[in-house]
Every structure is written in C-alpha cells, then in structure tokens.
Motif scaffolding. Structure first.
Motif, mmCIF file in Angstrom:
data_model
loop_
_atom_site.group_PDB
_atom_site.id
_atom_site.type_symbol
_atom_site.label_atom_id
_atom_site.label_comp_id
_atom_site.label_asym_id
_atom_site.label_seq_id
_atom_site.Cartn_x
_atom_site.Cartn_y
_atom_site.Cartn_z
ATOM 1 N N ARG A 1 -7.283 1.657 4.923
ATOM 2 C CA ARG A 1 -7.842 1.812 3.579
ATOM 3 C C ARG A 1 -7.867 0.430 2.909
ATOM 4 N N GLY A 2 -7.645 0.391 1.576
ATOM 5 C CA GLY A 2 -7.865 -0.873 0.892
ATOM 6 C C GLY A 2 -6.662 -1.800 0.796
ATOM 7 N N THR A 3 -5.611 -1.319 0.124
ATOM 8 C CA THR A 3 -4.532 -2.234 -0.254
ATOM 9 C C THR A 3 -3.823 -2.851 0.963
ATOM 10 N N GLY A 4 -3.356 -2.004 1.852
ATOM 11 C CA GLY A 4 -2.625 -2.517 3.021
ATOM 12 C C GLY A 4 -3.504 -3.416 3.882
ATOM 13 N N ALA B 1 3.665 14.330 9.977
ATOM 14 C CA ALA B 1 3.283 13.241 10.877
ATOM 15 C C ALA B 1 3.501 11.894 10.187
ATOM 16 N N PHE B 2 3.178 11.815 8.900
ATOM 17 C CA PHE B 2 3.387 10.554 8.190
ATOM 18 C C PHE B 2 4.867 10.243 8.049
ATOM 19 N N GLN B 3 5.670 11.288 7.863
ATOM 20 C CA GLN B 3 7.120 11.041 7.787
ATOM 21 C C GLN B 3 7.625 10.475 9.112
ATOM 22 N N MET C 1 -1.747 2.416 12.727
ATOM 23 C CA MET C 1 -3.204 2.508 12.897
ATOM 24 C C MET C 1 -3.598 3.955 12.582
ATOM 25 N N PRO C 2 -4.767 4.165 11.945
ATOM 26 C CA PRO C 2 -5.106 5.516 11.470
ATOM 27 C C PRO C 2 -5.296 6.538 12.586
ATOM 28 N N PHE C 3 -5.232 7.786 12.209
ATOM 29 C CA PHE C 3 -5.602 8.862 13.129
ATOM 30 C C PHE C 3 -7.085 8.730 13.483
ATOM 31 N N GLU C 4 -7.432 9.154 14.671
ATOM 32 C CA GLU C 4 -8.842 9.176 15.085
ATOM 33 C C GLU C 4 -9.666 9.994 14.084
ATOM 34 N N GLY D 1 0.829 -1.204 0.000
ATOM 35 C CA GLY D 1 0.000 0.000 0.000
ATOM 36 C C GLY D 1 0.861 1.250 0.000
ATOM 37 N N GLY D 2 0.206 2.408 -0.088
ATOM 38 C CA GLY D 2 0.937 3.677 -0.149
ATOM 39 C C GLY D 2 1.811 3.886 1.076
ATOM 40 N N ALA D 3 1.243 3.699 2.259
ATOM 41 C CA ALA D 3 2.001 3.904 3.495
ATOM 42 C C ALA D 3 3.123 2.882 3.622
ATOM 43 N N ILE E 1 4.651 -3.340 -2.845
ATOM 44 C CA ILE E 1 3.458 -3.752 -3.593
ATOM 45 C C ILE E 1 2.402 -2.661 -3.450
ATOM 46 N N ASP E 2 1.787 -2.274 -4.553
ATOM 47 C CA ASP E 2 0.683 -1.320 -4.430
ATOM 48 C C ASP E 2 -0.288 -1.470 -5.599
ATOM 49 N N THR E 3 -1.543 -1.106 -5.318
ATOM 50 C CA THR E 3 -2.538 -1.065 -6.393
ATOM 51 C C THR E 3 -2.565 0.329 -7.024
HETATM 52 N N1 LIG Z 1 3.182 5.838 7.628
HETATM 53 C C1 LIG Z 1 2.380 6.411 6.723
HETATM 54 N N2 LIG Z 1 1.076 6.273 6.874
HETATM 55 C C2 LIG Z 1 0.266 6.806 5.925
HETATM 56 C C3 LIG Z 1 0.757 7.531 4.818
HETATM 57 N N3 LIG Z 1 -0.299 7.921 4.070
HETATM 58 C C4 LIG Z 1 -1.397 7.452 4.686
HETATM 59 N N4 LIG Z 1 -1.074 6.765 5.816
HETATM 60 C C5 LIG Z 1 -1.923 6.036 6.782
HETATM 61 O O1 LIG Z 1 -2.094 4.731 6.262
HETATM 62 C C6 LIG Z 1 -3.474 4.434 6.074
HETATM 63 C C7 LIG Z 1 -3.608 3.711 4.761
HETATM 64 O O2 LIG Z 1 -3.333 4.623 3.696
HETATM 65 P P1 LIG Z 1 -2.632 4.158 2.344
HETATM 66 O O3 LIG Z 1 -1.415 3.361 2.633
HETATM 67 O O4 LIG Z 1 -2.504 5.357 1.489
HETATM 68 O O5 LIG Z 1 -3.764 3.177 1.750
HETATM 69 P P2 LIG Z 1 -3.553 1.889 0.839
HETATM 70 O O6 LIG Z 1 -3.224 0.726 1.711
HETATM 71 O O7 LIG Z 1 -2.619 2.237 -0.271
HETATM 72 O O8 LIG Z 1 -5.036 1.603 0.316
HETATM 73 P P3 LIG Z 1 -5.801 2.172 -0.996
HETATM 74 O O9 LIG Z 1 -5.075 3.379 -1.483
HETATM 75 O O10 LIG Z 1 -7.178 2.443 -0.492
HETATM 76 O O11 LIG Z 1 -5.790 1.036 -1.947
HETATM 77 C C8 LIG Z 1 -4.195 5.774 6.126
HETATM 78 O O12 LIG Z 1 -5.470 5.601 6.692
HETATM 79 C C9 LIG Z 1 -3.297 6.629 6.992
HETATM 80 O O13 LIG Z 1 -3.612 6.472 8.363
HETATM 81 C C10 LIG Z 1 2.191 7.672 4.708
HETATM 82 O O14 LIG Z 1 2.730 8.295 3.783
HETATM 83 N N5 LIG Z 1 2.947 7.095 5.691
#
Ligand SMILES: Nc1nc2c(ncn2[C@@H]2O[C@H](COP(=O)(O)OP(=O)(O)OP(=O)(O)O)[C@@H](O)[C@H]2O)c(=O)[nH]1
Ligand SMILES: [Mg+2]
Length: 355
Positions: free
Chosen positions: A107-110, A182-184, A134-137, A24-26, A47-49
């Motif tokens: 979200r979805g992928t992760g 915060a994500f960094q 885990m996501p922000f509240e 996933g993106g994160a 891996i990412d979609t």
């Molecule tokens: N550590 C980190 N967390 C992130 C980042 N962007 C988003 N997140 C967190 O990770 C969760 C999942 O986001 P993504 O990783 O973008 O989602 P994904 O798994 O790619 O899923 P989809 O895009 O829906 O297919 C979010 O709800 C945020 O809480 C990032 O750059 N770094």
C-alpha cells in the motif's frame, strides 16, 4: 523486580544499540508484537500516516504524519508527507548500531517510507535490515506490483531485506483462519525474526559479530518460524518451518537460528535443530545459533530461522548437494553457537490465528 527494571537491565547488558522502526499500519502492528517479546529492551519508533502510530503504547516513540487519513494507498503521497518528520527520524536513528525496519508492503505508507528510512539508517552507519510482509496474492496485481517495487528499492537501500510472504502464512494455520488471524501470525513471525537476530547479535562485540557480517549485504533473506511439541519437537519444528515456505531455496549463504523452549530445553535439543537445518540448507551455509529458556513454554519448542543470501532457483533444497562437487566436508562452514542456554524470561501470551 518489575518489568521496567528488568528491561533496563537487559538494555544495559546488550552490547548492541538496536533500534526498531515500524512504518505503516502493518509495521506498527508488528512493532506491538515485538514489544511483547522484548519487554521494552529495545528502542522503538512507530510511524504512520493513518491512526496506527497514535495507538502505540507510551513505552514507544511515535510519529503521526498527514491528517490521519493515510496515504490513500499512494507511496508517493507518503513520501511527500515524510518531509514533516525526516529530521525526527534521523535523530532516532543516529548512533544506532543496528536499525530494523518493519513494514507491510503493497500500500502507501510502508512501501513509500521503508526505503527512505533504510537510506537514513545506512547513511548514519547502522547495519540496516528491513523485515517486511509481501501481500497476499488475492490482494491483486496492483498491490503485488507495488510491493515488488518497494522490495526492489529496499534491496538497494538496506543491507538485508527479510521477506515473508503472507500467502505462506495462510497455509500455516487452519484454512478457516480469519484474515485478522493471518495478520496476527504475520506480525508474530516478523517479531520472532527480529528477536532471533537480536539474540544472535547480543553475544560479543557487535562490530565484529559474525551474525552482523552474515547480514551485511546478505541481499534477500527469508524468515521461517514454527512451534512444535512432543518428543520430536526440535526436528518437527524445523520441518514445519521449512514446510511453510512457498518456494525452495537453491542457495543460502547463512542462517541465523533462535531456539526457544521451556526449562527442559537442553543443548542437545538445540543441536538437533541445527542438524535438521543443515539437512535442509546443505553444509556450505554458515550457521549462527542462540537459544532461550522461557518460563511458560512447557514442552513446546519454537524455532525461528532467518535464511540469508537466499536465491530461489526452483530447485528443491534436498537436491542441492547433488549439484555440488563432492567436497562437502572441505566446504563445511563453522557452526557459531552463542554459548550457554542461560536466559530465563517469562513468556507473555502469544496470539495465534483464530476466528
Ligand atoms: N503483518 C501485517 N500485515 C498487514 C496488516 N494489515 C495489512 N497488512 C499487509 O500489509 C500491507 C500494507 O498494509 P498497511 O500496512 O495497512 O498499509 P500502509 O503501509 O499503512 O499504507 P496506507 O494505509 O495505504 O498508507 C497490506 O497489503 C497487507 O498485505 C497487519 O495488521 N499485519
Ligand atoms: Mg495505513
């Protein structure tokens, strides 16, 4: 010696065949940060979609699935797409001693794929550890519930799940720090945790490693990491790491600690860190310690603590000893200090939260 030669040398000297998958993106963002800490010494796969995997450096393997528009936030959709690459993931994982999966849940992928990949890891015989955000509240109930569901599945599929609450991070930095900042920080913390585990595993035969045993079926783990500077930096780094946790831990079965400092880092500093962690988690938990001297850290000390087998009962840790039955010394577990402080590496710039 150039970086690739150094990386090869580290790889050869590492007894552990460790592989890391970011999903996933994160997960892919955390992977990039980990690469900065580990200098290509570990095999990595992103891996990412969406587009995150295609942006990874060529030193890593990457798999993009679907049409590049993500999963639409739907874990089930991501799972359907996974069949495209399942055999490639199996090939990547096979023969690994340890598999670490990095992902942001919610979200979805992760959320969809991290549990699938964990199952592949465990079935192939690797010690499988998921390190997740885990996501922000404020991301809302829907995402938080999706994250919890994925987390629960990971608890079943992986040997250990290291969770980091994004909300803990916002309290770490200055309140004006941006979401990106915060994500960094989140990526950095996850990378630190993986680095700490790797350093702990590097000593001795991985199959009989005490760190490995402490992670196996550890259930929930929590990562705490902080830097401090000045004369009290060992002590301060631990307090600051524990201060960042949103909950207190009622029981902790073991802790993996990794201490990094400049060339002035001595065993006495590491001992101070360990003593302070003991104060925080009580004497019953097993502690595994490793340390590195990094050129460029100067007076700073960075302490990363992975607490394993965590149960949160809402009791302050300091009260825990009163709950015990007065046999603290008998119960004292051995300290595993993985030897000399010998490794000297160059520190790459570390990103911190900023506007
Ligand atoms: N550590 C980190 N967390 C992130 C980042 N962007 C988003 N997140 C967190 O990770 C969760 C999942 O986001 P993504 O990783 O973008 O989602 P994904 O798994 O790619 O899923 P989809 O895009 O829906 O297919 C979010 O709800 C945020 O809480 C990032 O750059 N770094
Ligand atoms: Mg995405």
């Amino acid at each position: 010696m150039d970086l690739m030669m150094l990386a090869n040398e580290v790889r050869q000297s590492t007894a552990v065949d460790l592989r890391v998958v970011g999903v996933g993106g994160a997960g892919c963002a955390s992977l990039m940060r980990l690469e900065e800490l580990m200098f290509g010494s570990v095999n990595m796969l992103g891996i990412d979609t969406g587009t995150a995997a295609s942006g990874l450096p060529s030193s890593m393997e990457s798999l993009s699935i679907g049409s590049g528009f993500g999963s639409g936030g739907d874990p089930e959709q991501a799972v359907i797409l996974f069949s495209e690459i399942e055999s490639s993931v199996k090939d990547f994982v096979c023969d690994a001693d340890v598999l670490i999966i990095l992902s942001g849940l919610g979200r979805g992928t992760g959320s969809g794929l991290a549990p699938k990949i964990a199952r592949i890891g465990k079935e192939s015989g690797a010690l499988t550890v998921a390190a997740v955000n885990m996501p922000f509240e404020f991301e809302g109930r829907f995402r938080n519930q999706a994250a919890r569901k994925a987390f629960d599945r990971l608890r079943v599929e992986a040997d250990a799940v290291i969770a980091m609450n994004n909300d803990d991070l916002s309290s770490l930095g200055d309140s004006k720090s941006s979401l990106n900042g915060a994500f960094q920080l989140a990526d950095q913390n996850i990378a630190n945790a993986v680095n700490a585990i790797t350093k702990g595993l590097e000593t001795g035969d991985v199959r009989s490693s005490a760190v490995l045993e402490s992670l196996r079926n550890a259930g929930e783990s929590v990562v705490l990491s902080a830097e401090a500077t000045g004369t009290n930096s060992p002590h301060d780094s631990v307090l600051s790491a524990f201060g960042s946790a949103s909950t207190k831990f009622a029981t902790v079965s073991s802790a993996v600690i990794h201490v990094e400092g400049g060339i002035g880092l001595f065993p006495s500093h590491v001992a101070e860190v360990v003593n302070e962690v003991r104060q925080q988690i009580g004497r019953r938990a097993e502690i595994h310690v490793s340390s590195d001297r990094l050129v460029g850290m100067g007076q700073d000390i960075r302490t990363t603590i992975v607490l394993n087998g965590v149960q949160r009962l809402g009791e302050p840790i300091a009260d825990l000893e009163h709950l015990m039955d007065g046999h603290m010394d008998e119960a004292r577990k051995p300290l595993h200090f993985s030897g000399e402080i010998m490794t000297v590496r160059t520190r790459r710039p570390v990103l911190v939260a900023s506007e």
